[in-house]
Design a protein around this motif. Structure first.
Motif, PDB file in Angstrom:
ATOM      1  N   GLY A 120       7.770  -0.476  15.002  1.00 27.46           N
ATOM      2  CA  GLY A 120       8.127  -1.868  14.730  1.00 27.46           C
ATOM      3  C   GLY A 120       7.354  -2.475  13.566  1.00 27.46           C
ATOM      4  O   GLY A 120       7.584  -3.634  13.203  1.00 27.46           O
ATOM      5  N   GLY A 121       6.414  -1.728  13.003  1.00 28.69           N
ATOM      6  CA  GLY A 121       5.650  -2.229  11.852  1.00 28.69           C
ATOM      7  C   GLY A 121       4.708  -3.371  12.205  1.00 28.69           C
ATOM      8  O   GLY A 121       4.389  -4.213  11.360  1.00 28.69           O
ATOM      9  N   THR A 122       4.213  -3.396  13.443  1.00 31.56           N
ATOM     10  CA  THR A 122       3.341  -4.508  13.849  1.00 31.56           C
ATOM     11  C   THR A 122       1.856  -4.150  13.801  1.00 31.56           C
ATOM     12  O   THR A 122       1.019  -4.926  14.251  1.00 31.56           O
ATOM     13  CB  THR A 122       3.678  -4.995  15.284  1.00 31.56           C
ATOM     14  N   LEU A 182      -3.268   0.666  11.150  1.00 28.13           N
ATOM     15  CA  LEU A 182      -3.029   1.795  10.262  1.00 28.13           C
ATOM     16  C   LEU A 182      -3.089   1.252   8.848  1.00 28.13           C
ATOM     17  O   LEU A 182      -2.203   0.507   8.439  1.00 28.13           O
ATOM     18  CB  LEU A 182      -1.646   2.388  10.546  1.00 28.13           C
ATOM     19  N   ASN A 229       1.114 -11.501  10.688  1.00 33.10           N
ATOM     20  CA  ASN A 229      -0.143 -10.794  10.987  1.00 33.10           C
ATOM     21  C   ASN A 229       0.190  -9.447  11.606  1.00 33.10           C
ATOM     22  O   ASN A 229       1.350  -9.171  11.910  1.00 33.10           O
ATOM     23  CB  ASN A 229      -1.007 -11.640  11.938  1.00 33.10           C
ATOM     24  N   ILE A 230      -0.832  -8.618  11.791  1.00 37.18           N
ATOM     25  CA  ILE A 230      -0.610  -7.316  12.443  1.00 37.18           C
ATOM     26  C   ILE A 230      -1.558  -7.142  13.635  1.00 37.18           C
ATOM     27  O   ILE A 230      -2.009  -6.046  13.941  1.00 37.18           O
ATOM     28  CB  ILE A 230      -0.738  -6.137  11.437  1.00 37.18           C
ATOM     29  N   ALA A 268       3.415   2.161  20.796  1.00 39.63           N
ATOM     30  CA  ALA A 268       2.494   1.912  21.921  1.00 39.63           C
ATOM     31  C   ALA A 268       1.900   3.221  22.431  1.00 39.63           C
ATOM     32  O   ALA A 268       0.713   3.292  22.763  1.00 39.63           O
ATOM     33  CB  ALA A 268       3.222   1.174  23.042  1.00 39.63           C
ATOM     34  N   ILE A 274       0.648  -2.106  10.856  1.00 41.53           N
ATOM     35  CA  ILE A 274       0.505  -1.350   9.603  1.00 41.53           C
ATOM     36  C   ILE A 274       0.216  -2.280   8.435  1.00 41.53           C
ATOM     37  O   ILE A 274       0.909  -3.281   8.244  1.00 41.53           O
ATOM     38  CB  ILE A 274       1.817  -0.596   9.271  1.00 41.53           C
ATOM     39  N   LEU A 309       3.251  -8.052  24.015  1.00 43.66           N
ATOM     40  CA  LEU A 309       2.812  -6.981  23.094  1.00 43.66           C
ATOM     41  C   LEU A 309       3.971  -6.649  22.160  1.00 43.66           C
ATOM     42  O   LEU A 309       5.028  -6.223  22.612  1.00 43.66           O
ATOM     43  CB  LEU A 309       2.422  -5.722  23.889  1.00 43.66           C
ATOM     44  N   ALA A 311      -3.851  -4.169  26.759  1.00 43.37           N
ATOM     45  CA  ALA A 311      -4.230  -5.593  26.801  1.00 43.37           C
ATOM     46  C   ALA A 311      -4.420  -5.995  28.258  1.00 43.37           C
ATOM     47  O   ALA A 311      -3.841  -5.361  29.155  1.00 43.37           O
ATOM     48  CB  ALA A 311      -3.123  -6.453  26.181  1.00 43.37           C
ATOM     49  N   LEU A 341      -0.058 -16.900  15.870  1.00 44.23           N
ATOM     50  CA  LEU A 341       1.285 -16.332  15.737  1.00 44.23           C
ATOM     51  C   LEU A 341       2.156 -17.114  14.754  1.00 44.23           C
ATOM     52  O   LEU A 341       3.263 -16.699  14.430  1.00 44.23           O
ATOM     53  CB  LEU A 341       1.954 -16.258  17.115  1.00 44.23           C
ATOM     54  N   GLU A 383       3.824  14.686  14.322  1.00 42.10           N
ATOM     55  CA  GLU A 383       4.666  14.622  15.524  1.00 42.10           C
ATOM     56  C   GLU A 383       5.330  13.261  15.682  1.00 42.10           C
ATOM     57  O   GLU A 383       4.663  12.231  15.575  1.00 42.10           O
ATOM     58  CB  GLU A 383       3.823  14.882  16.772  1.00 42.10           C
ATOM     59  N   ILE A 384       6.612  13.307  15.961  1.00 42.25           N
ATOM     60  CA  ILE A 384       7.352  12.061  16.190  1.00 42.25           C
ATOM     61  C   ILE A 384       7.588  11.909  17.689  1.00 42.25           C
ATOM     62  O   ILE A 384       8.163  12.806  18.315  1.00 42.25           O
ATOM     63  CB  ILE A 384       8.733  12.112  15.506  1.00 42.25           C
ATOM     64  N   GLY A 401       6.109  -4.639  19.058  1.00 40.74           N
ATOM     65  CA  GLY A 401       6.258  -3.238  18.647  1.00 40.74           C
ATOM     66  C   GLY A 401       7.112  -2.428  19.596  1.00 40.74           C
ATOM     67  O   GLY A 401       7.672  -2.934  20.572  1.00 40.74           O
ATOM     68  N   THR A 402       7.188  -1.144  19.277  1.00 37.00           N
ATOM     69  CA  THR A 402       8.075  -0.224  19.997  1.00 37.00           C
ATOM     70  C   THR A 402       7.295   0.651  20.975  1.00 37.00           C
ATOM     71  O   THR A 402       6.062   0.736  20.913  1.00 37.00           O
ATOM     72  CB  THR A 402       8.780   0.721  19.001  1.00 37.00           C
ATOM     73  N   LEU A 428       7.566   5.292  11.306  1.00 35.57           N
ATOM     74  CA  LEU A 428       7.516   3.836  11.463  1.00 35.57           C
ATOM     75  C   LEU A 428       8.123   3.406  12.792  1.00 35.57           C
ATOM     76  O   LEU A 428       9.198   3.862  13.173  1.00 35.57           O
ATOM     77  CB  LEU A 428       8.302   3.198  10.295  1.00 35.57           C
TER      78      LEU A 428
HETATM   79  C1  LIG Z   1       0.554 -10.595  17.317  1.00 35.90           C
HETATM   80  C2  LIG Z   1       0.130  -9.198  17.632  1.00 35.90           C
HETATM   81  C3  LIG Z   1      -0.564  -8.911  18.793  1.00 35.90           C
HETATM   82  C4  LIG Z   1      -0.961  -7.609  19.098  1.00 35.90           C
HETATM   83  N1  LIG Z   1      -1.623  -7.380  20.266  1.00 35.90           N
HETATM   84  C5  LIG Z   1      -1.980  -6.121  20.585  1.00 35.90           C
HETATM   85  C6  LIG Z   1      -2.644  -5.856  21.823  1.00 35.90           C
HETATM   86  O1  LIG Z   1      -2.890  -6.735  22.629  1.00 35.90           O
HETATM   87  N2  LIG Z   1      -2.988  -4.572  22.088  1.00 35.90           N
HETATM   88  C7  LIG Z   1      -2.701  -3.545  21.235  1.00 35.90           C
HETATM   89  O2  LIG Z   1      -3.033  -2.388  21.550  1.00 35.90           O
HETATM   90  N3  LIG Z   1      -2.080  -3.776  20.052  1.00 35.90           N
HETATM   91  C8  LIG Z   1      -1.704  -5.017  19.718  1.00 35.90           C
HETATM   92  N4  LIG Z   1      -1.056  -5.259  18.538  1.00 35.90           N
HETATM   93  C9  LIG Z   1      -0.828  -4.162  17.598  1.00 35.90           C
HETATM   94  C10 LIG Z   1       0.563  -3.486  17.734  1.00 35.90           C
HETATM   95  O3  LIG Z   1       1.499  -4.383  18.233  1.00 35.90           O
HETATM   96  C11 LIG Z   1       0.504  -2.281  18.635  1.00 35.90           C
HETATM   97  O4  LIG Z   1      -0.408  -1.362  18.128  1.00 35.90           O
HETATM   98  C12 LIG Z   1       1.884  -1.628  18.788  1.00 35.90           C
HETATM   99  O5  LIG Z   1       1.836  -0.698  19.832  1.00 35.90           O
HETATM  100  C13 LIG Z   1       2.359  -0.963  17.515  1.00 35.90           C
HETATM  101  O6  LIG Z   1       3.708  -0.580  17.730  1.00 35.90           O
HETATM  102  P1  LIG Z   1       4.752  -0.500  16.510  1.00 35.90           P
HETATM  103  O7  LIG Z   1       6.021   0.061  17.041  1.00 35.90           O
HETATM  104  O8  LIG Z   1       4.866  -1.777  15.806  1.00 35.90           O
HETATM  105  O9  LIG Z   1       4.043   0.595  15.605  1.00 35.90           O
HETATM  106  P2  LIG Z   1       3.914   0.583  14.011  1.00 35.90           P
HETATM  107  O10 LIG Z   1       3.107  -0.574  13.579  1.00 35.90           O
HETATM  108  O11 LIG Z   1       5.253   0.756  13.393  1.00 35.90           O
HETATM  109  O12 LIG Z   1       3.096   1.923  13.810  1.00 35.90           O
HETATM  110  C14 LIG Z   1       1.791   2.027  14.294  1.00 35.90           C
HETATM  111  C15 LIG Z   1       1.412   3.509  14.289  1.00 35.90           C
HETATM  112  O13 LIG Z   1       2.224   4.161  15.268  1.00 35.90           O
HETATM  113  C16 LIG Z   1       2.894   5.270  14.676  1.00 35.90           C
HETATM  114  N5  LIG Z   1       4.203   5.406  15.315  1.00 35.90           N
HETATM  115  C17 LIG Z   1       5.101   4.417  15.553  1.00 35.90           C
HETATM  116  N6  LIG Z   1       6.182   4.939  16.186  1.00 35.90           N
HETATM  117  C18 LIG Z   1       5.952   6.261  16.316  1.00 35.90           C
HETATM  118  C19 LIG Z   1       6.702   7.345  16.867  1.00 35.90           C
HETATM  119  N7  LIG Z   1       7.923   7.164  17.413  1.00 35.90           N
HETATM  120  N8  LIG Z   1       6.161   8.594  16.829  1.00 35.90           N
HETATM  121  C20 LIG Z   1       4.927   8.793  16.285  1.00 35.90           C
HETATM  122  N9  LIG Z   1       4.188   7.819  15.738  1.00 35.90           N
HETATM  123  C21 LIG Z   1       4.692   6.565  15.771  1.00 35.90           C
HETATM  124  C22 LIG Z   1       3.017   4.913  13.197  1.00 35.90           C
HETATM  125  O14 LIG Z   1       3.112   6.084  12.401  1.00 35.90           O
HETATM  126  C23 LIG Z   1       1.727   4.183  12.940  1.00 35.90           C
HETATM  127  O15 LIG Z   1       0.739   5.116  12.602  1.00 35.90           O
HETATM  128  C24 LIG Z   1      -0.648  -6.551  18.210  1.00 35.90           C
HETATM  129  C25 LIG Z   1       0.070  -6.830  17.030  1.00 35.90           C
HETATM  130  C26 LIG Z   1       0.461  -8.132  16.740  1.00 35.90           C
HETATM  131  C27 LIG Z   1       1.239  -8.407  15.491  1.00 35.90           C
END
Ligand SMILES: Cc1cc2nc3c(=O)[nH]c(=O)nc-3n(C[C@H](O)[C@H](O)[C@H](O)COP(=O)(O)OP(=O)(O)OC[C@H]3O[C@@H](n4cnc5c(N)ncnc54)[C@H](O)[C@@H]3O)c2cc1C
Length: 314
Positions: free
Chosen positions: A56-58, A310, A213-214, A122, A60, A115, A129, A209, A175-176, A117-118, A54
């Motif tokens: 940032g959960g953005t 996801l 949402n995700i 990414a 999923i 953007l 984007a 926003l 893989e992490i 999330g973490t 997991l």
């Molecule tokens: C309002 C909004 C706008 C968005 N706009 C965009 C956009 O413009 N472009 C875009 O590409 N996405 C966008 N997203 C989607 C999201 O923000 C991205 O995909 C972001 O990079 C996900 O990062 P996260 O840390 O939240 O990952 P999570 O949602 O926590 O996880 C996503 C996937 O990444 C995997 N993961 C997370 N961390 C790790 C790690 N350390 N090692 C291995 N796997 C990992 C997880 O297992 C999961 O499968 C948007 C989301 C929102 C809510």
């Protein structure tokens, strides 16, 4: 490590949807991740139990029933500059990375303004984007194998990045991502912040926003998958993302689904590639809308939409 039902996954999703995790581990170093994984493996009765990593959960969609395995959250927060390179932990938010780059007059991440999330998320999904993608400035990724506990160091080519994809996505749960090195170029702090701010404002104006949402549910559709006659007939615009695509939001709108509700979930009228949680939506509500959108777009345009999120609810 947290045991049964203590952790509600809806609290780890920007969608605010999701039941309990069987086990949950937040760990801030590679060593504590390995210790936690070994402990979890000793305690489980079935080798088939799954791991979910997991960020940032953005991005999923959790299931209302929860997750019957280990949810592992790497909270590695390294943030160091070395010349024009930044080494950053997977748990750092992209926003903090971008601010740190700007503070250090380093340019190359402005496309990521707004953007969520973490860094780990990414890199996993090669988030992108405004014509930019995570891969553009990644030079090295350190990851940990969840089965062998071996550390891997990959250069950009070895990460096999493509549209919203990477070797880490293909090796999901195996893989992490721990740490990433971004190679940037010298720039001016004010200019970097201004460019990033423009992207943030663009998102605020066009994305819903105001509701949980995700982000975009589906990937955009490669322009070549839709015939030029149909493109002309509907006046569809082709944008670069980073290759020519038809925005899926437009296809969903043309299919007449703008504002369609199911239970507490709704296809956003503002941005129809977003589903918003307007009133305690369940994962079933969202899955239902996903199915309706896929079916309607396939009937109207002969295009099979591919999910970008996801989806653990299907
Ligand atoms: C309002 C909004 C706008 C968005 N706009 C965009 C956009 O413009 N472009 C875009 O590409 N996405 C966008 N997203 C989607 C999201 O923000 C991205 O995909 C972001 O990079 C996900 O990062 P996260 O840390 O939240 O990952 P999570 O949602 O926590 O996880 C996503 C996937 O990444 C995997 N993961 C997370 N961390 C790790 C790690 N350390 N090692 C291995 N796997 C990992 C997880 O297992 C999961 O499968 C948007 C989301 C929102 C809510």
């Amino acid at each position: 490590m947290s045991g049964n039902s203590e952790i509600e996954l809806k609290n780890f999703s920007s969608f605010k949807i999701g039941g309990p995790a069987d086990n949950f581990l937040a760990a801030d170093s590679p060593e504590s991740i390995v210790t936690g994984l070994k402990k979890w493996r000793r305690g489980i009765w079935s080798r088939r139990k799954k791991i979910f990593i997991l960020g940032g959960g953005t991005n999923i969609l959790w299931d209302d029933k929860g997750f019957g395995g280990l949810v592992l959250k790497p909270e590695i927060t390294t943030l160091e500059r070395d010349g024009a390179a930044i080494k950053v932990g997977a748990g750092v938010s992209v926003a903090d990375l971008l601010n740190f780059a700007a503070e250090n007059n380093l340019s190359g991440l402005e496309w990521a303004g707004g953007l969520p999330g973490t860094v780990g998320g990414a890199v996993f999904g090669n988030a992108g984007a405004f014509g930019g993608e995570t891969k553009d400035s990644v030079s090295e990724v350190l990851s940990l194998d969840t089965r062998t506990y071996v550390l891997n160091k990959r250069n950009r080519g070895e990460c096999e990045f493509s549209y919203r994809n990477s070797v880490f996505r293909r090796n999901r749960s195996r893989e992490i991502v721990l740490e990433v090195v971004f190679s940037l170029i010298p720039g001016e702090k004010e200019e970097i912040l201004n460019k990033a701010l423009k992207n943030i404002e663009y998102r605020q104006a066009r994305q819903p926003l105001e509701h949980p949402n995700i982000g975009s549910i589906f990937k955009n559709v490669q322009a070549e998958r839709i015939s030029p006659e149909v493109v002309k007939l509907y006046g569809l615009n082709v944008k670069t993302d980073p290759f020519p695509v038809i925005p899926t939001a437009r296809l969903i709108a043309e299919a007449g689904l703008r504002g369609l509700s199911l239970g507490g979930a709704m296809i956003s009228p503002k941005h129809p590639n977003f589903i918003v949680n307007v009133l305690n939506a369940s994962s079933r509500d969202v899955s239902g809308l996903i199915a309706v959108a896929k079916d309607a777009v396939n009937r109207k345009f002969g295009v099979r939409l591919e999910e970008e999120i996801l989806n653990l609810a299907s």
